[in-house]
Structures are given as C-alpha cells and as structure tokens.
Design an enzyme around this catalytic site. Structure first.
Site, short mmCIF file in Angstrom:
data_model
loop_
_atom_site.label_atom_id
_atom_site.label_comp_id
_atom_site.label_asym_id
_atom_site.label_seq_id
_atom_site.Cartn_x
_atom_site.Cartn_y
_atom_site.Cartn_z
N HIS A 82 47.29 42.51 15.64
CA HIS A 82 45.77 43.07 15.91
C HIS A 82 45.53 44.38 15.66
O HIS A 82 46.21 45.19 15.76
CB HIS A 82 45.59 42.65 17.41
CG HIS A 82 44.17 43.09 17.67
ND1 HIS A 82 42.98 42.30 17.64
CD2 HIS A 82 43.82 44.07 18.27
CE1 HIS A 82 42.13 42.92 17.80
NE2 HIS A 82 42.40 44.05 18.17
N ASP B 166 36.05 37.65 29.13
CA ASP B 166 36.04 38.77 28.37
C ASP B 166 34.47 38.74 27.62
O ASP B 166 33.89 39.88 27.50
CB ASP B 166 37.03 38.82 27.52
CG ASP B 166 36.97 39.90 26.17
OD1 ASP B 166 37.09 41.10 26.84
OD2 ASP B 166 36.58 39.62 25.01
N ARG C 278 29.74 45.57 29.74
CA ARG C 278 30.28 46.95 29.81
C ARG C 278 29.44 47.66 28.57
O ARG C 278 29.03 48.87 28.67
CB ARG C 278 31.45 46.92 29.36
CG ARG C 278 32.68 46.44 30.27
CD ARG C 278 33.83 46.08 29.78
NE ARG C 278 34.52 47.11 29.17
CZ ARG C 278 35.28 46.71 27.93
NH1 ARG C 278 35.79 45.84 27.67
NH2 ARG C 278 35.88 47.92 27.37
N SER D 29 41.05 43.62 27.74
CA SER D 29 40.26 42.90 26.60
C SER D 29 41.06 42.41 25.50
O SER D 29 40.61 41.13 25.28
CB SER D 29 38.79 43.59 26.34
OG SER D 29 38.16 43.18 25.54
N LYS E 129 42.83 38.34 24.53
CA LYS E 129 42.37 37.58 23.56
C LYS E 129 43.78 36.90 22.54
O LYS E 129 43.76 35.89 22.22
CB LYS E 129 41.36 38.09 22.59
CG LYS E 129 39.87 37.90 23.43
CD LYS E 129 39.01 38.79 22.42
CE LYS E 129 39.07 40.24 22.79
NZ LYS E 129 37.83 41.26 22.62
N1 URA Z 1 37.42 45.53 21.50
C1 URA Z 1 37.69 44.62 22.23
O1 URA Z 1 38.06 43.58 21.84
N2 URA Z 1 37.36 44.82 23.48
C2 URA Z 1 37.02 46.26 24.15
O2 URA Z 1 37.01 46.32 25.37
C3 URA Z 1 37.08 47.08 22.95
C4 URA Z 1 37.15 46.85 21.68
#
Ligand code: URA
Ligand code: CA
Length: 431
Positions: free
Chosen positions: A82, A161, A168, A183, A187
């Site tokens: 990632h 999320d 947020r 977060s 994923k």
């Molecule tokens: N990228 C994400 O997937 N989540 C965040 O909180 C910030 C950047």
C-alpha cells in the site's frame, strides 16, 4: 454502555477497553450512534491519542464492520503493498509482475478513485482489452496458476471507515495518527492480506508533509499490523517531486515496462527494489532484504519479470504485444515541450502542483463523475539536481487539446531553477 461516557473517558485521557471500542464502531456503523457524538470522540482521539492496544482494537473493529475477503484458497503468503499516495507513483504496476515472477502470489484488489492520475486499474485499462471484471473463482485460479491477478473492488468492505473518514473530513480530524493508521490498515486487512508492505510518502505531494510525521505514521501502522497477526514492514520515501518521469496512465504503463527491464528511471527502480525486497522477505522467499533485492534484480535482467507482465495482461484479456510495442498504447495528439527560461540546476519540482497540471490535461479525476483520458500526461525531462541550459525541455506535455497555456503556466510556477542543488534523499528509512 453509553456513548457520552466513552467520549468523556477519552476526553479525559483514559484508554478505551476493547469492548468499548467494538461498541462504538458497531453502533456507528448501524447508525445507532449519531455523527455528532462520533465527531466529538474523533476530536478527543485527535488530542488524547490512543495506545498500541487501542489502535489495534480500533483497526479490527473497523475490519469487522463489513465483509472481508477470504484468500485462503490461494496458496502461499499473500503480501499486499500500500502506498499512502503520491504523484506519478508507478510502483504497483512494476511490483506486481516483478514479485510474481519470483512465484510469490499477488492477489490484488484495486480501485479507481480520485487523483492526479487514475488508479492502478485505470492505468492497466490503457492496455487494449484488459479488464478486471473477473469472478472471484477466476481470480483465485489465475493467482494459483500464474501468481498474479487484479480484480475490481466488490463487496461491502470496511463501511465504518467510509463513514468515519467522511466525517473526519468535515470535522478537522483527518490528521490524527491513530485514526489514519487504523483507517489504512483496516482496508488492507479486510482485503485479505497475510503480510503488508507500506510505502509511506513524505513531502509536498504526500499526505504527510514532514519526515517526522511520516515516520510516526509508519511506526503506527507497522505495530498495528504486527499486533493483529499480519507481518508488516514500511519504507519511508520522498514525494517532494514526482516519482520517475511519467505522470499519466499510458505514460506510466510504458514507464513500468521500462522499469521491469532495468531501464526505467533510477528513483522508481530504487523504490521498487526497496518495497519489493520487503515483499519477498515477508513472503519467506529470502532470508534477508539483500538476498531479496538480488533475486529481484535477476528477474529484471533475465526477462522473467517482463514475461510475467505479458502473461498477466493476456490472462485478463489484454493485448500483450504492447509490452514490446508500447506505441500501441493510447497516444496523445499533441506533444508540447516546455523549455527552460534560464541556465542552472533544477532545485524544485513541486509534486502535488505538477500532479494537478497533469489532471488539467485529463489524466486524473477531479470528481467521481470525471472521465479519464488515458493518453495524456506529462513526461519530466529533468529532475531535481539535474543541470539545464536555457531552451532545453523541462517537461513534454502529452495533450489532446491544442491550447495548453494553463498547463504551461502551472509548470513554470512549480519548477524552480537555481544555482546548485542535489537530488533529494529518496528513502528516509525502513521500518
Ligand atoms: N488515507 C486513508 O485511507 N485514511 C486516512 O485516514 C487517511 C488517508
Ligand atoms: Ca512515474
């Protein structure tokens, strides 16, 4: 349990218990906890932070808020990579075939998303016929047979999320290490990874503007991964200028083809080797990062990485002859050079602004509804630290419109030429 008491607890700097974190995320996902309470909690976390155990619990609560992908039918250790995102980041296109060429399964679920250029899927769709609409069975079979496949996102992954990130965004609580780390990690874990390699970028084009913040985020994500049973490593890399030369979908496919043969831009190659080494190491195919890097270099030189890329393209309906004939990729109608106005050394190429210049041409999506022009983009002819003579081309614009004065202006504003300058550090550390 009452949400108001949990908000007060975090506000006062106490730690939340596992069952309390589960209560919050379950309640919020089911709309039983309203946005205003969740906003207050996010702000309390922003100021009071979370310890390692709370961060791991939050991550798993988010994973468990929706579907998870089961990759257990795929043999071997599934390592996912990632990137926290940058400009002209062609690493996935290189790493997937590079690592698969060493018999490591690459089972990638990828998206499109917003940004300066398309996501990995958009880039791959620059190859005629290539498609990611394959069934789960076909995906698993392809990875077992040839070690590599990409499938489009499906299923209801990490709904908590999605809700929390949107909240947020409008409550000034994005920039919190425990919230960002949970977060991102949720994923990757929901998508079925056994092991995770992270590219945490720093600089103008990155989410984390300073090296210190990027290091802190990298450490936070690595400890979450290791605490929830996913071996995790990270590279902290520069995104003050774009990575490689190409910014744009077809252009980046061509750049990936070059890099798979060891003929790509040096910074892109170096970063791919660093990330790839961690992937090979975590897949238990090498006993050190040095050994892993030597293995990767070998498949770049002996042609196996390129052959794997062709196999991957053909398996998913694409025309593999583009690898030997990249001119078959979508080509822009106009090539426009942007000449230097003075002699000197390139001192700065502001990554995010140059990314925006590529987006103005149509290389990326400004909104979900935008369509991408796969042919257009920018090729950097100079990078930071290169000397340049007046009149020499800094950038070649690949456009499908004749008047690109807006793009040229943006490029001049964001490439600074000085007296002397060194290439920036590319890799600030590995975690
Ligand atoms: N990228 C994400 O997937 N989540 C965040 O909180 C910030 C950047
Ligand atoms: Ca690039």
């Amino acid at each position: 349990m009452r949400m108001v008491d949990l908000i007060a607890k975090k506000r006062d700097g106490q730690e939340l218990l596992t069952e309390e974190i589960n209560f919050i995320i379950e309640g919020y996902t089911k709309d039983e906890i309203p946005d205003y309470q969740m906003s207050a909690l996010a702000m309390a976390i922003y100021f009071q932070d979370m310890n390692e155990r709370e961060r791991a619990d939050l991550t798993m609560a988010i994973v468990n808020s929706g579907d998870t992908i089961d990759l257990s039918d795929i043999e071997g250790v599934k390592v996912d990579k990632h990137s926290t995102g940058g400009v002209g980041d062609t690493t996935t296109l290189v790493l997937a075939p590079l690592v698969a060429a060493l018999d490591i399964p690459v089972a990638k679920m990828s998206g499109r998303g917003l940004g300066h250029t398309g996501g990995t899927i958009d880039k791959l769709e620059a190859i005629a016929g290539f498609h990611v609409e394959i069934s789960k069975e076909e995906f698993v079979n392809l990875v077992n047979k040839d070690k590599i496949a990409v499938i489009g996102q499906s299923g209801n992954l990490t709904p908590a999320d999605k809700k929390l990130y949107a909240l947020r965004d409008v409550t000034a609580t994005v920039n919190s290490i425990p919230l960002i780390a949970s977060s991102i990690m949720s994923k990757k874990i929901a998508a079925g990874a056994d092991a995770i390699v992270l590219d945490v970028k720093t600089g103008a084009g990155a989410f984390m503007k300073t090296v210190e913040d990027a290091k802190e985020l990298a450490h936070a994500m690595v400890s979450i991964g290791n605490n929830v049973g996913r071996k995790t490593m990270a590279v902290i890399s520069d995104m003050s200028q774009p990575l490689g030369f190409a910014i744009g979908n077809s252009l980046e496919v061509k750049e990936a083809i070059d890099t798979l043969q060891g003929k790509g831009p040096k910074d892109l190659e170096q970063l791919c080797l660093a990330l790839g080494s961690q992937m090979v190491f975590l897949a238990n195919k090498a006993s050190s990062l040095e050994e892993a890097e030597a293995m990767l270099k070998e498949v770049m030189t002996n042609g196996k990485a390129l052959t794997k890329f062709k196999e991957f393209i053909a398996n998913q309906g694409g025309d593999p002859s583009v690898v030997d004939h990249p001119e078959k990729l979508p080509q822009a109608s106009y090539l426009i050079e942007v000449p230097a106005k003075q002699d000197g050394v390139v001192a700065e190429i502001v990554a995010d602004e140059i990314g925006t210049a590529a987006m103005l041409l149509g290389a990326g999506r400004a909104t979900k509804e935008s369509t991408i022009d796969l042919a257009v983009g920018l090729m950097l002819n100079k990078k930071v630290g290169d000397s340049v003579k007046v009149g020499e081309s800094l950038v070649t614009i690949h456009a499908n419109r004749e008047n690109v004065n807006d793009v040229i202006a943006k490029i001049y504003e964001n490439i600074r030429i000085g007296d002397h300058s060194e290439p920036p550090v590319l890799i600030y550390g590995i975690v």
